[in-house]
Design an enzyme around this catalytic site. Structure first.
Site, PDB file in Angstrom:
ATOM      1  N   ASP A  11      -3.423  -2.074   2.645  1.00  0.00           N
ATOM      2  CA  ASP A  11      -2.962  -1.591   1.350  1.00  0.00           C
ATOM      3  C   ASP A  11      -1.650  -0.812   1.461  1.00  0.00           C
ATOM      4  OD1 ASP A  11      -5.270  -2.642   0.214  1.00  0.00           O
ATOM      5  OD2 ASP A  11      -6.377  -0.757   0.429  1.00  0.00           O
ATOM      6  N   LYS A  12      -0.980  -0.709   0.339  1.00  0.00           N
ATOM      7  CA  LYS A  12       0.299  -0.002   0.265  1.00  0.00           C
ATOM      8  C   LYS A  12       0.219   1.397   0.870  1.00  0.00           C
ATOM      9  CE  LYS A  12       3.297   2.178  -3.186  1.00  0.00           C
ATOM     10  NZ  LYS A  12       3.514   2.413  -4.645  1.00  0.00           N
TER      11      LYS A  12
END
Length: 358
Positions: free
Chosen positions: A169-170
């Site tokens: 994820d970011k």
């Protein structure tokens, strides 16, 4: 959109995914794809028909798009079990305009942990999106990789047969492996699919974990109330995909616990969703409720302390710490480890100091 364009449709275009998803907010839909069913086509479920005509899109993602009301026949949205007929006009309409998915090299700092002719291992910082998507067309990890490999004639960042083998994820930091050749990506992809890789994450979670280790099993699928969040369903359920997370306690801080998580599967938001499911959301994980004070004292000083922790590490406290796989060419076991980034290291040290006062 022409039939040739349709062949380039990707899973990310079918349905916005994890941290890159946004919404127009006004309910309007934009046509991304159109195809007319050929004469003589036998009756066939639309999800199966589209999966056969869009080689870069999985049937599962097509089903998700249909459930979200994005797939139309004529002017009517249809579900996955709709049977296509000759002459049907099928369109994909999303709540955002179509965007150019061409990946351009960008001169962005890249921490390379290891590199050879077949692959490279990189350490992604928190806050960097892995792949271009809605709201994040530039400044992503794949743009940085494209720049790093810009002088390698055989590497095309827009070729799905090379590049990143998996994602995080970011706002998760840590290790990722990139394949430079189709052969390397095929081999590594099989290792991930067969769960032959070794991956561990370090996470700070809310609450004092019961026991020193455990196993979480539960299908993971889209939360029907929030398409940007994942939900855990019963093992064996027809909803979601099977997911298993193993955890063990590394340190206890009374109101939070530092744990190591090992993935037996690799689903979107797996650790975040599984930990939320057992009542221990990741610290500072706003999407899964970890940005609230879930454990501890009611004093003003404690509340101020937690707010300082949030400011110190304003993202889910999750780091992809280790990565292991068999080299696709040499067949040697490759194992890598990365240190905690500064924000997570400072957060953990702050909790250690807090415990000393107790």
């Amino acid at each position: 959109m022409s039939y040739d364009d349709e062949l380039e449709l990707t899973d990310d275009e079918l349905l916005p995914d994890d941290d890159t998803a946004t919404d127009t907010g006004d309910g309007s839909l934009y046509e991304h794809f159109r195809i007319e069913v050929d004469r003589g086509q036998v009756s066939l479920r639309i999800d199966k028909y589209l999966s056969e005509h869009t080689p870069h899109s999985s049937r599962n993602r097509i089903q998700q798009a249909a459930e979200a009301g994005f797939i139309f026949v004529g002017d009517q949205p249809v579900k996955s079990n709709y049977k296509v007929r000759a002459g049907d006009i099928i369109t994909l309409r999303l709540n955002r305009p179509h965007y150019d998915t061409t990946i351009e090299p960008e001169d962005i700092p890249l921490e390379v942990v290891y590199e050879d002719d077949a692959l490279l291992v990189v350490n992604k910082p928190a806050g960097m999106v892995v792949h271009p998507g809605v709201g994040n067309f530039h400044g992503t990890l794949v743009n940085a990789i494209a720049w790093h490999l810009r002088n390698l004639p055989t590497y095309d960042p827009n070729d799905p047969q090379v590049g990143l083998v998996h994602r995080i994820d970011k706002d998760t930091s840590g290790l990722l492996v990139v394949a430079k050749t189709p052969e390397a990506k095929s081999d590594l992809g099989k290792q991930f699919f067969n769960h032959n890789t070794h991956r561990s994450y370090n996470a700070l979670v809310w609450g004092n974990m019961v026991g020193d280790e455990g196993r979480i099993e539960g299908n993971i699928g889209r939360d029907p109330r929030d398409r940007q969040r994942m939900q855990v369903f019963e093992p064996g359920s027809e909803t979601g995909k099977p997911a298993i997370t193993h955890w063990r306690v590394m340190e206890r801080f009374g109101y939070t616990t530092l744990v190591e998580c090992r993935l037996e599967t690799g689903r979107t938001h797996q650790i975040r969703a599984h930990m939320k499911h057992i009542g221990h959301p990741l610290f500072a994980d706003e999407k899964y409720g970890g940005m609230e004070i879930l454990r501890g004292e009611r004093t003003a000083s404690y509340k101020a302390y937690i707010q300082n922790c949030f400011r110190l590490c304003p993202r889910q406290a999750l780091h992809a710490r280790t990565l292991g796989f068999v080299h696709p060419v040499t067949k040697e076991q490759m194992d890598f480890s990365s240190e905690w980034p500064e924000d997570l290291a400072l957060l953990i040290e702050k909790w250690r100091n807090y415990m000393k006062t107790k």
